[in-house]
Design an enzyme around this catalytic site. Structure first.
Site, PDB file in Angstrom:
ATOM      1  N   VAL A  31       0.842  -1.199   0.000  1.00 11.16           N
ATOM      2  CA  VAL A  31       0.000   0.000   0.000  1.00 11.16           C
ATOM      3  C   VAL A  31       0.880   1.253   0.000  1.00 11.16           C
ATOM      4  O   VAL A  31       0.634   2.216  -0.725  1.00 11.16           O
ATOM      5  CB  VAL A  31      -0.972   0.001   1.203  1.00 11.16           C
ATOM      6  N   CYS A  70     -11.187  -2.402   1.875  1.00 12.40           N
ATOM      7  CA  CYS A  70     -11.036  -2.342   0.416  1.00 12.40           C
ATOM      8  C   CYS A  70     -12.309  -2.744  -0.336  1.00 12.40           C
ATOM      9  O   CYS A  70     -12.797  -2.022  -1.212  1.00 12.40           O
ATOM     10  CB  CYS A  70      -9.884  -3.238   0.003  1.00 12.40           C
ATOM     11  N   GLN A 122     -11.116 -12.090  -3.775  1.00 10.94           N
ATOM     12  CA  GLN A 122     -10.153 -11.089  -3.322  1.00 10.94           C
ATOM     13  C   GLN A 122      -8.708 -11.471  -3.652  1.00 10.94           C
ATOM     14  O   GLN A 122      -8.281 -12.603  -3.431  1.00 10.94           O
ATOM     15  CB  GLN A 122     -10.311 -10.853  -1.806  1.00 10.94           C
ATOM     16  N   ARG A 157     -10.703 -15.616  -0.910  1.00 16.49           N
ATOM     17  CA  ARG A 157      -9.392 -15.261  -1.469  1.00 16.49           C
ATOM     18  C   ARG A 157      -9.137 -16.102  -2.715  1.00 16.49           C
ATOM     19  O   ARG A 157      -9.341 -17.323  -2.699  1.00 16.49           O
ATOM     20  CB  ARG A 157      -8.302 -15.533  -0.426  1.00 16.49           C
ATOM     21  N   HIS A 180      -9.766  -6.843  -6.533  1.00 14.62           N
ATOM     22  CA  HIS A 180     -10.840  -7.565  -5.866  1.00 14.62           C
ATOM     23  C   HIS A 180     -12.068  -7.518  -6.788  1.00 14.62           C
ATOM     24  O   HIS A 180     -12.455  -6.440  -7.260  1.00 14.62           O
ATOM     25  CB  HIS A 180     -11.220  -6.899  -4.546  1.00 14.62           C
TER      26      HIS A 180
HETATM   27  N1  HSE Z   1      -8.963  -7.002   3.922  1.00 18.00           N
HETATM   28  C1  HSE Z   1      -8.445  -6.989   2.614  1.00 18.00           C
HETATM   29  C2  HSE Z   1      -8.111  -8.365   2.128  1.00 18.00           C
HETATM   30  C3  HSE Z   1      -7.239  -6.122   2.535  1.00 18.00           C
HETATM   31  O1  HSE Z   1      -7.865  -9.226   2.972  1.00 18.00           O
HETATM   32  O2  HSE Z   1      -8.082  -8.586   0.935  1.00 18.00           O
HETATM   33  C4  HSE Z   1      -7.480  -4.884   1.783  1.00 18.00           C
HETATM   34  O3  HSE Z   1      -7.528  -5.176   0.398  1.00 18.00           O
END
Ligand code: HSE
Length: 371
Positions: free
Chosen positions: A18, A141, A168, A256, A263
């Site tokens: 970031v 996010c 994500q 994920r 995302h």
């Molecule tokens: N909480 C988010 C994730 C991080 O785990 O993808 C920010 O993108």
């Protein structure tokens, strides 16, 4: 803070994902060209050439050096919640009264912190700055990306309920997970043989059976809370309710996957009534400058590869539910390092700088706020 002097801006955790994107955006926008920038990290790193251009001066510091931090007028932290927890209250107790901008979740629901996503709650942010509030926090996010995608519908006040299923990117899990994944890919690709391809699902299995992302998706992000919901999933409704200043029901399943920066979300929206798709598309496209409606005739444009490293919020696959006339479905994608993390911080920093430069001693309605 003096109206015309250079301000000290500290970026904490600048070497992480970031932090790097934040610096890239500051370079592109030249927002800090009159300021002195302090780059704070956990280790000494003044032998590294900072990827910073066009600022008045650059200084390095350690992120646990409270006296160096306290010299800054604005601190922007990309170091994570634990760091915020152990640092900000100490700074405040010792009299530091500068602005704290944070990417981490720790302070998001704190009543003294303003959540920042200015296309959605720009007026709230401006009021907070004018009222001398000093703590500003970027939202989760996926929450930011979802609200930007649906802004045009929320503004019509027609949304009853949103169901989102996320895909994500690994970068959301942090630099180390991204490195682990790329190492796995590289190792696996060296060993794969054409004769093994038929069995590749097994060949790519991690031998110690850990949940890695090679050949996998992981439907657990962050810790499990009550009733089988994860903390990541809870954030949508909590943070959207704070950002929109009204109860905003959102149910989520967060997953994920092995994309790198973007995302994606598959979204089902229950509306208060039936509306034509043409009308809904019109409202969606008017939401903000970054929403890009993708027609079904351009399928390649609705993909993380296409959206990565842009500020675009892609919205496509917009369709009526077959069985419920007040329900629609769509698919949306955004870069989690840009609008999902760095961009709200950059833009709020710009708003604070504009306020400091123009509003002190002048009427606040003369401030040329960020567009
Ligand atoms: N909480 C988010 C994730 C991080 O785990 O993808 C920010 O993108």
């Amino acid at each position: 803070m003096q109206q015309n002097s250079s301000l000290n801006i500290g970026i904490i955790g600048w070497r992480g994902l970031v932090g790097q994107v934040l610096i890239e955006r500051f370079n592109q926008t030249k927002i800090l060209s009159n300021e002195t920038v302090y780059l704070f990290s956990t280790q000494v790193c003044d032998d590294i050439t900072p990827p910073f251009i066009g600022t008045k001066a650059i200084q390095f510091g350690l992120s646990n050096d409270q006296s160096a931090l306290a010299q800054c007028d604005i601190l922007i932290s990309c170091q994570g919640s634990e760091y915020t927890q152990r640092t900000l209250s100490n700074l405040r107790e010792n009299g530091w009264s500068g602005y704290w901008l944070d990417a981490a979740s720790h302070l998001r629901l704190n009543p003294e912190a303003t959540l920042i996503l200015d296309p959605i709650n720009g007026a709230t942010i401006k009021n907070a700055i004018i009222n001398q509030q000093k703590t500003f926090v970027g939202p989760n996010c996926c929450t930011s990306l979802l609200l930007l995608a649906l802004q045009g519908l929320y503004e019509q006040d027609i949304v009853k309920h949103v169901d989102t299923h996320t895909y994500q990117a690994i970068s959301g899990a942090g630099t180390q997970q991204l490195k682990n994944y790329l190492t796995e890919v590289s190792t696996a690709s060296k060993h794969i043989d054409i004769n093994d391809l038929i069995n590749s699902c097994c060949q790519l299995e991690n031998p110690d059976n850990k949940s890695t992302l090679l050949n996998n998706v992981i439907p657990w992000i962050d810790v499990l809370c009550d009733e089988g919901v994860t903390k990541e999933e809870l954030k949508f409704e909590q943070e959207a309710t704070k950002l929109l200043a009204t109860q905003t029901p959102i149910s989520a399943t967060c997953v994920r996957v092995n994309t790198l920066r973007c995302h994606s979300q598959s979204v089902t929206i229950t509306l208060d009534n039936h509306y034509t798709l043409a009308q809904l598309k019109d409202w969606l496209s008017q939401g903000n400058d970054w929403v890009k409606l993708i027609e079904d005739t351009n399928p390649c444009e609705l993909s993380p590869k296409y959206i990565a490293n842009t500020l675009n919020i892609a919205v496509g696959r917009i369709r009526q539910d077959k069985h419920r006339s007040n329900v629609i479905h769509l698919f949306t994608i955004g870069d989690q390092l840009l609008w999902g993390a760095a961009e709200p911080l950059v833009r709020t920093c710009q708003m604070i700088l504009k306020y400091q430069r123009q509003a002190l001693g002048a009427k606040t309605d003369q401030v040329d706020w960020v567009k």
